[in-house]
Design a protein around this motif. Structure first.
Motif, PDB file in Angstrom:
ATOM      1  N   CYS A   1      43.881  36.227  34.956  1.00  0.00           N
ATOM      2  CA  CYS A   1      44.020  37.648  34.648  1.00  0.00           C
ATOM      3  C   CYS A   1      45.512  37.977  34.590  1.00  0.00           C
ATOM      4  N   THR A   2      45.897  38.842  33.684  1.00  0.00           N
ATOM      5  CA  THR A   2      47.325  39.144  33.541  1.00  0.00           C
ATOM      6  C   THR A   2      47.771  40.351  34.346  1.00  0.00           C
ATOM      7  N   LYS A   3      46.846  41.254  34.677  1.00  0.00           N
ATOM      8  CA  LYS A   3      47.219  42.450  35.432  1.00  0.00           C
ATOM      9  C   LYS A   3      46.094  42.811  36.389  1.00  0.00           C
ATOM     10  N   ILE A   4      46.472  43.056  37.635  1.00  0.00           N
ATOM     11  CA  ILE A   4      45.505  43.436  38.665  1.00  0.00           C
ATOM     12  C   ILE A   4      45.988  44.731  39.312  1.00  0.00           C
ATOM     13  N   ALA A   5      45.122  45.717  39.363  1.00  0.00           N
ATOM     14  CA  ALA A   5      45.463  46.995  39.982  1.00  0.00           C
ATOM     15  C   ALA A   5      45.536  46.846  41.502  1.00  0.00           C
ATOM     16  N   MET A   6      46.419  47.602  42.103  1.00  0.00           N
ATOM     17  CA  MET A   6      46.510  47.607  43.560  1.00  0.00           C
ATOM     18  C   MET A   6      45.170  48.056  44.144  1.00  0.00           C
ATOM     19  N   GLY A   7      44.708  47.324  45.154  1.00  0.00           N
ATOM     20  CA  GLY A   7      43.446  47.638  45.795  1.00  0.00           C
ATOM     21  C   GLY A   7      42.234  47.036  45.118  1.00  0.00           C
ATOM     22  N   LYS A   8      42.429  46.335  44.004  1.00  0.00           N
ATOM     23  CA  LYS A   8      41.312  45.728  43.273  1.00  0.00           C
ATOM     24  C   LYS A   8      41.290  44.222  43.493  1.00  0.00           C
ATOM     25  N   GLY A   9      40.108  43.674  43.650  1.00  0.00           N
ATOM     26  CA  GLY A   9      39.968  42.236  43.849  1.00  0.00           C
ATOM     27  C   GLY A   9      40.638  41.790  45.142  1.00  0.00           C
ATOM     28  N   VAL A  10      40.646  40.484  45.366  1.00  0.00           N
ATOM     29  CA  VAL A  10      41.244  39.940  46.582  1.00  0.00           C
ATOM     30  C   VAL A  10      42.757  40.127  46.553  1.00  0.00           C
ATOM     31  N   CYS A  11      43.390  39.864  45.406  1.00  0.00           N
ATOM     32  CA  CYS A  11      44.850  39.994  45.304  1.00  0.00           C
ATOM     33  C   CYS A  11      45.315  41.422  45.515  1.00  0.00           C
TER      34      CYS A  11
ATOM     35  N   LEU B   1      44.446  37.606  53.208  1.00  0.00           N
ATOM     36  CA  LEU B   1      42.987  37.633  53.123  1.00  0.00           C
ATOM     37  C   LEU B   1      42.492  36.219  52.839  1.00  0.00           C
ATOM     38  N   VAL B   2      41.584  35.758  53.664  1.00  0.00           N
ATOM     39  CA  VAL B   2      40.895  34.486  53.453  1.00  0.00           C
ATOM     40  C   VAL B   2      39.447  34.830  53.133  1.00  0.00           C
ATOM     41  N   VAL B   3      38.999  34.430  51.950  1.00  0.00           N
ATOM     42  CA  VAL B   3      37.645  34.769  51.509  1.00  0.00           C
ATOM     43  C   VAL B   3      36.873  33.465  51.306  1.00  0.00           C
ATOM     44  N   PRO B   4      35.941  33.152  52.211  1.00  0.00           N
ATOM     45  CA  PRO B   4      35.182  31.901  52.113  1.00  0.00           C
ATOM     46  C   PRO B   4      34.267  31.827  50.903  1.00  0.00           C
ATOM     47  N   ASP B   5      33.754  32.999  50.466  1.00  0.00           N
ATOM     48  CA  ASP B   5      32.864  33.066  49.307  1.00  0.00           C
ATOM     49  C   ASP B   5      33.245  34.308  48.508  1.00  0.00           C
ATOM     50  N   VAL B   6      33.995  34.114  47.429  1.00  0.00           N
ATOM     51  CA  VAL B   6      34.502  35.256  46.658  1.00  0.00           C
ATOM     52  C   VAL B   6      33.390  36.088  46.033  1.00  0.00           C
ATOM     53  N   HIS B   7      32.217  35.502  45.875  1.00  0.00           N
ATOM     54  CA  HIS B   7      31.110  36.216  45.250  1.00  0.00           C
ATOM     55  C   HIS B   7      30.539  37.306  46.151  1.00  0.00           C
ATOM     56  N   THR B   8      30.921  37.278  47.439  1.00  0.00           N
ATOM     57  CA  THR B   8      30.476  38.304  48.375  1.00  0.00           C
ATOM     58  C   THR B   8      31.567  39.350  48.620  1.00  0.00           C
TER      59      THR B   8
ATOM     60  N   SER C   1      35.925  29.546  40.520  1.00  0.00           N
ATOM     61  CA  SER C   1      36.481  29.825  41.847  1.00  0.00           C
ATOM     62  C   SER C   1      35.386  30.321  42.777  1.00  0.00           C
ATOM     63  N   ASN C   2      35.354  29.731  43.978  1.00  0.00           N
ATOM     64  CA  ASN C   2      34.373  30.128  44.982  1.00  0.00           C
ATOM     65  C   ASN C   2      34.994  30.561  46.301  1.00  0.00           C
ATOM     66  N   ALA C   3      36.236  30.167  46.561  1.00  0.00           N
ATOM     67  CA  ALA C   3      36.942  30.560  47.780  1.00  0.00           C
ATOM     68  C   ALA C   3      38.382  30.898  47.396  1.00  0.00           C
ATOM     69  N   GLU C   4      39.008  31.764  48.216  1.00  0.00           N
ATOM     70  CA  GLU C   4      40.352  32.229  47.850  1.00  0.00           C
ATOM     71  C   GLU C   4      41.126  32.614  49.102  1.00  0.00           C
ATOM     72  N   ILE C   5      42.446  32.399  49.038  1.00  0.00           N
ATOM     73  CA  ILE C   5      43.364  32.907  50.052  1.00  0.00           C
ATOM     74  C   ILE C   5      44.500  33.600  49.318  1.00  0.00           C
ATOM     75  N   VAL C   6      44.871  34.781  49.796  1.00  0.00           N
ATOM     76  CA  VAL C   6      45.946  35.555  49.183  1.00  0.00           C
ATOM     77  C   VAL C   6      46.893  36.015  50.287  1.00  0.00           C
ATOM     78  N   ILE C   7      48.195  35.764  50.082  1.00  0.00           N
ATOM     79  CA  ILE C   7      49.211  36.102  51.065  1.00  0.00           C
ATOM     80  C   ILE C   7      50.270  36.979  50.409  1.00  0.00           C
ATOM     81  N   PRO C   8      50.473  38.204  50.921  1.00  0.00           N
ATOM     82  CA  PRO C   8      51.523  39.066  50.366  1.00  0.00           C
ATOM     83  C   PRO C   8      52.919  38.477  50.625  1.00  0.00           C
ATOM     84  N   LEU C   9      53.822  38.723  49.680  1.00  0.00           N
ATOM     85  CA  LEU C   9      55.213  38.288  49.782  1.00  0.00           C
ATOM     86  C   LEU C   9      56.126  39.509  49.756  1.00  0.00           C
ATOM     87  N   TYR C  10      57.168  39.463  50.573  1.00  0.00           N
ATOM     88  CA  TYR C  10      58.109  40.579  50.654  1.00  0.00           C
ATOM     89  C   TYR C  10      59.530  40.090  50.427  1.00  0.00           C
ATOM     90  N   VAL C  11      60.276  40.857  49.654  1.00  0.00           N
ATOM     91  CA  VAL C  11      61.693  40.581  49.421  1.00  0.00           C
ATOM     92  C   VAL C  11      62.435  41.885  49.682  1.00  0.00           C
TER      93      VAL C  11
END
Length: 150
Positions: A63-73, A83-90, A101-111
């Motif tokens: 995906c090229t653009k993800i809105a804040m608050g949408k999806g795992v990212c 966020l660690v999501v063992p089953d993204v379908h839930t 994709s069935n599992a996902e981890i997303v980590i925010p980065l700060y500069v």
């Protein structure tokens, strides 16, 4: 079992003396994708104009653009926490950029103390990411933040 200490050392070696963020993010995504087992995507979404835009990555199309608050990212970015999501379908509102994709981890980065983007890693394996992975990948993200902060 992944040697996250070695992974961080490799990241520092790849980024030493390199001030270009895109180059460093590209190498970081390749390092993760080709080191960690059972991944189908590893990369970055960068925060711009109140959204997350696709950055350097390894894997299938994304995906090229993800809105804040949408999806795992978007949720991880908005909440400012991993966020660690063992089953993204839930996951409510999951965005299926890659149906494999069935599992996902997303980590925010700060500069500079502000949101820079997120590190996003997907796996076709349910429950792929453990607490060890979480800790190791958060340490990797902190190392990358230090590089990006110059």
């Amino acid at each position: 079992m992944t040697d996250y200490k070695l992974l961080n050392q490799q990241l520092l070696a790849l980024t030493e003396g390199v001030k270009e963020p895109v180059s460093n993010l590209a190498n970081a995504s390749a390092l993760l994708f080709y080191t960690l087992p059972d991944l189908n995507w590893a990369g970055f979404y960068l925060y711009k104009n109140d959204a997350l835009l696709l950055g350097p990555f390894q894997g299938k199309h994304a995906c090229t653009k993800i809105a804040m608050g949408k999806g795992v990212c978007g949720t991880a970015a908005l909440q400012g926490e991993t966020l660690v999501v063992p089953d993204v379908h839930t996951f409510p509102g999951h965005i299926a950029c890659d149906g494999a994709s069935n599992a996902e981890i997303v980590i925010p980065l700060y500069v500079g103390g502000t949101l820079y983007g997120v590190l996003d890693i997907d796996s076709p394996v349910y429950h792929r990411f453990t607490e060890e992975d979480r800790g190791g990948l958060e340490a990797f993200a902190r190392t990358l933040e230090a590089v990006l902060n110059g």
